[in-house]
Scaffold this motif. Structure first.
Motif, PDB file in Angstrom:
ATOM      1  N   SER A   1       0.832  -1.200   0.000  1.00 56.96           N
ATOM      2  CA  SER A   1       0.000   0.000   0.000  1.00 56.96           C
ATOM      3  C   SER A   1       0.861   1.241   0.000  1.00 56.96           C
ATOM      4  O   SER A   1       1.999   1.236   0.466  1.00 56.96           O
ATOM      5  CB  SER A   1      -0.897   0.029   1.245  1.00 56.96           C
ATOM      6  OG  SER A   1      -1.828  -1.009   1.205  1.00 56.96           O
ATOM      7  N   LYS A   2       0.295   2.320  -0.492  1.00 53.76           N
ATOM      8  CA  LYS A   2       0.981   3.606  -0.523  1.00 53.76           C
ATOM      9  C   LYS A   2      -0.056   4.708  -0.332  1.00 53.76           C
ATOM     10  O   LYS A   2      -1.188   4.594  -0.801  1.00 53.76           O
ATOM     11  CB  LYS A   2       1.698   3.791  -1.864  1.00 53.76           C
ATOM     12  CG  LYS A   2       2.577   4.999  -1.946  1.00 53.76           C
ATOM     13  CD  LYS A   2       3.784   4.872  -1.061  1.00 53.76           C
ATOM     14  CE  LYS A   2       4.710   6.062  -1.254  1.00 53.76           C
ATOM     15  NZ  LYS A   2       5.930   5.926  -0.498  1.00 53.76           N
ATOM     16  N   MET A   3       0.348   5.758   0.356  1.00 59.51           N
ATOM     17  CA  MET A   3      -0.521   6.910   0.554  1.00 59.51           C
ATOM     18  C   MET A   3       0.213   8.153   0.083  1.00 59.51           C
ATOM     19  O   MET A   3       1.432   8.259   0.233  1.00 59.51           O
ATOM     20  CB  MET A   3      -0.903   7.064   2.025  1.00 59.51           C
ATOM     21  CG  MET A   3      -1.865   8.203   2.275  1.00 59.51           C
ATOM     22  SD  MET A   3      -2.433   8.303   3.971  1.00 59.51           S
ATOM     23  CE  MET A   3      -1.025   9.059   4.736  1.00 59.51           C
ATOM     24  N   ALA A   4      -0.530   9.103  -0.473  1.00 57.22           N
ATOM     25  CA  ALA A   4       0.059  10.358  -0.937  1.00 57.22           C
ATOM     26  C   ALA A   4      -0.881  11.505  -0.602  1.00 57.22           C
ATOM     27  O   ALA A   4      -2.106  11.352  -0.655  1.00 57.22           O
ATOM     28  CB  ALA A   4       0.284  10.309  -2.445  1.00 57.22           C
ATOM     29  N   VAL A   5      -0.307  12.641  -0.252  1.00 52.83           N
ATOM     30  CA  VAL A   5      -1.074  13.861   0.008  1.00 52.83           C
ATOM     31  C   VAL A   5      -0.592  14.885  -1.013  1.00 52.83           C
ATOM     32  O   VAL A   5       0.595  15.213  -1.044  1.00 52.83           O
ATOM     33  CB  VAL A   5      -0.846  14.376   1.447  1.00 52.83           C
ATOM     34  CG1 VAL A   5      -1.635  15.642   1.693  1.00 52.83           C
ATOM     35  CG2 VAL A   5      -1.194  13.298   2.470  1.00 52.83           C
ATOM     36  N   ILE A   6      -1.513  15.354  -1.855  1.00 49.63           N
ATOM     37  CA  ILE A   6      -1.115  16.278  -2.922  1.00 49.63           C
ATOM     38  C   ILE A   6      -2.129  17.408  -3.067  1.00 49.63           C
ATOM     39  O   ILE A   6      -3.293  17.272  -2.711  1.00 49.63           O
ATOM     40  CB  ILE A   6      -0.952  15.560  -4.277  1.00 49.63           C
ATOM     41  CG1 ILE A   6      -2.253  14.897  -4.714  1.00 49.63           C
ATOM     42  CG2 ILE A   6       0.169  14.564  -4.247  1.00 49.63           C
ATOM     43  CD1 ILE A   6      -2.206  14.333  -6.119  1.00 49.63           C
ATOM     44  N   ARG A   7      -1.657  18.514  -3.584  1.00 53.30           N
ATOM     45  CA  ARG A   7      -2.507  19.669  -3.876  1.00 53.30           C
ATOM     46  C   ARG A   7      -3.011  19.522  -5.298  1.00 53.30           C
ATOM     47  O   ARG A   7      -2.237  19.228  -6.222  1.00 53.30           O
ATOM     48  CB  ARG A   7      -1.695  20.958  -3.735  1.00 53.30           C
ATOM     49  CG  ARG A   7      -2.400  22.185  -4.249  1.00 53.30           C
ATOM     50  CD  ARG A   7      -2.944  23.013  -3.098  1.00 53.30           C
ATOM     51  NE  ARG A   7      -3.585  24.203  -3.621  1.00 53.30           N
ATOM     52  CZ  ARG A   7      -4.869  24.480  -3.428  1.00 53.30           C
ATOM     53  NH1 ARG A   7      -5.613  23.691  -2.717  1.00 53.30           N
ATOM     54  NH2 ARG A   7      -5.389  25.571  -3.916  1.00 53.30           N
ATOM     55  N   MET A   8      -4.322  19.714  -5.474  1.00 55.14           N
ATOM     56  CA  MET A   8      -4.921  19.645  -6.807  1.00 55.14           C
ATOM     57  C   MET A   8      -5.762  20.893  -7.051  1.00 55.14           C
ATOM     58  O   MET A   8      -6.377  21.418  -6.129  1.00 55.14           O
ATOM     59  CB  MET A   8      -5.815  18.400  -6.949  1.00 55.14           C
ATOM     60  CG  MET A   8      -5.075  17.078  -6.857  1.00 55.14           C
ATOM     61  SD  MET A   8      -6.187  15.660  -7.064  1.00 55.14           S
ATOM     62  CE  MET A   8      -6.377  15.627  -8.843  1.00 55.14           C
ATOM     63  N   GLU A   9      -5.778  21.331  -8.288  1.00 53.64           N
ATOM     64  CA  GLU A   9      -6.674  22.399  -8.710  1.00 53.64           C
ATOM     65  C   GLU A   9      -7.907  21.748  -9.323  1.00 53.64           C
ATOM     66  O   GLU A   9      -7.841  20.614  -9.805  1.00 53.64           O
ATOM     67  CB  GLU A   9      -5.985  23.310  -9.728  1.00 53.64           C
ATOM     68  CG  GLU A   9      -4.739  24.013  -9.208  1.00 53.64           C
ATOM     69  CD  GLU A   9      -4.994  24.884  -7.990  1.00 53.64           C
ATOM     70  OE1 GLU A   9      -6.066  25.538  -7.927  1.00 53.64           O
ATOM     71  OE2 GLU A   9      -4.130  24.901  -7.088  1.00 53.64           O
ATOM     72  N   ALA A  10      -9.029  22.457  -9.290  1.00 53.02           N
ATOM     73  CA  ALA A  10     -10.252  21.925  -9.903  1.00 53.02           C
ATOM     74  C   ALA A  10      -9.959  21.548 -11.350  1.00 53.02           C
ATOM     75  O   ALA A  10      -9.359  22.320 -12.091  1.00 53.02           O
ATOM     76  CB  ALA A  10     -11.365  22.963  -9.830  1.00 53.02           C
ATOM     77  N   GLY A  11     -10.347  20.321 -11.725  1.00 52.59           N
ATOM     78  CA  GLY A  11     -10.112  19.836 -13.082  1.00 52.59           C
ATOM     79  C   GLY A  11      -8.848  19.009 -13.249  1.00 52.59           C
ATOM     80  O   GLY A  11      -8.682  18.337 -14.265  1.00 52.59           O
ATOM     81  N   ASP A  12      -7.934  19.055 -12.266  1.00 56.40           N
ATOM     82  CA  ASP A  12      -6.740  18.206 -12.330  1.00 56.40           C
ATOM     83  C   ASP A  12      -7.149  16.739 -12.289  1.00 56.40           C
ATOM     84  O   ASP A  12      -8.148  16.383 -11.669  1.00 56.40           O
ATOM     85  CB  ASP A  12      -5.797  18.494 -11.156  1.00 56.40           C
ATOM     86  CG  ASP A  12      -4.983  19.769 -11.336  1.00 56.40           C
ATOM     87  OD1 ASP A  12      -5.048  20.377 -12.416  1.00 56.40           O
ATOM     88  OD2 ASP A  12      -4.284  20.146 -10.367  1.00 56.40           O
ATOM     89  N   LYS A  13      -6.342  15.895 -12.913  1.00 63.42           N
ATOM     90  CA  LYS A  13      -6.640  14.461 -12.956  1.00 63.42           C
ATOM     91  C   LYS A  13      -5.541  13.655 -12.272  1.00 63.42           C
ATOM     92  O   LYS A  13      -4.371  14.002 -12.361  1.00 63.42           O
ATOM     93  CB  LYS A  13      -6.786  13.987 -14.400  1.00 63.42           C
ATOM     94  CG  LYS A  13      -7.978  14.594 -15.119  1.00 63.42           C
ATOM     95  CD  LYS A  13      -8.186  13.942 -16.464  1.00 63.42           C
ATOM     96  CE  LYS A  13      -9.347  14.551 -17.211  1.00 63.42           C
ATOM     97  NZ  LYS A  13     -10.600  14.509 -16.519  1.00 63.42           N
ATOM     98  N   ALA A  14      -5.960  12.575 -11.600  1.00 67.04           N
ATOM     99  CA  ALA A  14      -5.025  11.662 -10.940  1.00 67.04           C
ATOM    100  C   ALA A  14      -5.444  10.224 -11.236  1.00 67.04           C
ATOM    101  O   ALA A  14      -6.636   9.931 -11.364  1.00 67.04           O
ATOM    102  CB  ALA A  14      -5.005  11.908  -9.435  1.00 67.04           C
ATOM    103  N   TRP A  15      -4.452   9.349 -11.355  1.00 66.84           N
ATOM    104  CA  TRP A  15      -4.722   7.937 -11.580  1.00 66.84           C
ATOM    105  C   TRP A  15      -3.505   7.126 -11.153  1.00 66.84           C
ATOM    106  O   TRP A  15      -2.457   7.663 -10.832  1.00 66.84           O
ATOM    107  CB  TRP A  15      -5.079   7.666 -13.043  1.00 66.84           C
ATOM    108  CG  TRP A  15      -4.013   7.996 -14.042  1.00 66.84           C
ATOM    109  CD1 TRP A  15      -2.991   7.192 -14.460  1.00 66.84           C
ATOM    110  CD2 TRP A  15      -3.848   9.227 -14.749  1.00 66.84           C
ATOM    111  NE1 TRP A  15      -2.204   7.837 -15.389  1.00 66.84           N
ATOM    112  CE2 TRP A  15      -2.713   9.091 -15.587  1.00 66.84           C
ATOM    113  CE3 TRP A  15      -4.547  10.437 -14.759  1.00 66.84           C
ATOM    114  CZ2 TRP A  15      -2.273  10.107 -16.422  1.00 66.84           C
ATOM    115  CZ3 TRP A  15      -4.102  11.438 -15.590  1.00 66.84           C
ATOM    116  CH2 TRP A  15      -2.980  11.280 -16.414  1.00 66.84           C
ATOM    117  N   ILE A  16      -3.664   5.825 -11.165  1.00 68.48           N
ATOM    118  CA  ILE A  16      -2.580   4.901 -10.834  1.00 68.48           C
ATOM    119  C   ILE A  16      -2.156   4.219 -12.140  1.00 68.48           C
ATOM    120  O   ILE A  16      -2.997   3.739 -12.895  1.00 68.48           O
ATOM    121  CB  ILE A  16      -3.033   3.824  -9.814  1.00 68.48           C
ATOM    122  CG1 ILE A  16      -3.596   4.477  -8.552  1.00 68.48           C
ATOM    123  CG2 ILE A  16      -1.886   2.877  -9.489  1.00 68.48           C
ATOM    124  CD1 ILE A  16      -2.633   5.361  -7.797  1.00 68.48           C
TER     125      ILE A  16
END
Length: 188
Positions: A152-167
């Motif tokens: 397992s892995k955890m991440a804390v990141i700043r995102m702007e509205a509309g930003d995309k994240a995936w694995i």
């Protein structure tokens, strides 16, 4: 002008102008309903528009998702998205199970967690990708023993509205044992 309207709205809410000081609905729920009505009125007349609008949006700011991989074993080539298609929770509607991506509905700080279980004698090389750039990595491998390994892995990141994240898989072919693999996130 706006100040006078606001005083009238707050005055009637708190009984300053009303000579009958007994509330017809003396409960916490009714107070919240009345406050919500005042906040909406505040926005409608344009008084302290930004402040009121932010406060109205706060009650709808919950953003959270949890998805599991489905099927048996998923072999993901380098650069491809690991698919988590069985959605348990998608508050705020940010997660797209068909594409395997999360789109931030609002700007803020987000927490992501993913777990991959490798298939026997295989490895999984996964990373959290933000707008096409890999930011956090997880290597799960137990090639020397005939067992499945969970990482397992955890991440804390700043995102702007509309930003995309995936694995995605960042190296070779990642073997993901779907029954025990998941991806989740929420906004702080």
């Amino acid at each position: 002008m706006h100040f006078l309207v606001l005083i009238l709205v707050f005055g009637s809410l708190f009984g300053i102008i009303n000579t009958d000081k007994v509330s017809p609905r003396p409960s916490l729920k009714s107070f919240r309903d009345d406050y919500d009505s005042v906040a909406k009125t505040c926005v409608a007349v344009g008084y302290v528009k930004d402040h009121c609008k932010k406060n109205l949006d706060r009650k709808n700011m919950v953003i959270a998702f949890n998805a599991k991989a489905k099927g048996s074993v998923q072999s993901v080539n380098q650069g491809n998205i690991v698919m988590f298609g069985e959605v348990d929770l998608n508050v705020g509607g940010g997660y797209n199970a068909v594409k395997g991506t999360f789109t931030a509905p609002k700007s803020g700080v987000y927490v992501f967690d993913w777990t991959t279980m490798t298939y026997t004698n295989k490895g999984a090389y996964t990373s959290l990708v933000l707008n096409g750039k890999r930011s956090v990595f997880n290597h799960c491998s137990n090639n020397s023993h005939s067992i499945n390994m969970s990482c397992s892995k955890m991440a804390v990141i700043r995102m702007e509205a509309g930003d995309k994240a995936w694995i995605d898989s960042f190296s070779g072919t990642s073997s993901v044992y779907n029954t025990y693999s998941s991806f989740s996130g929420y906004m702080l």
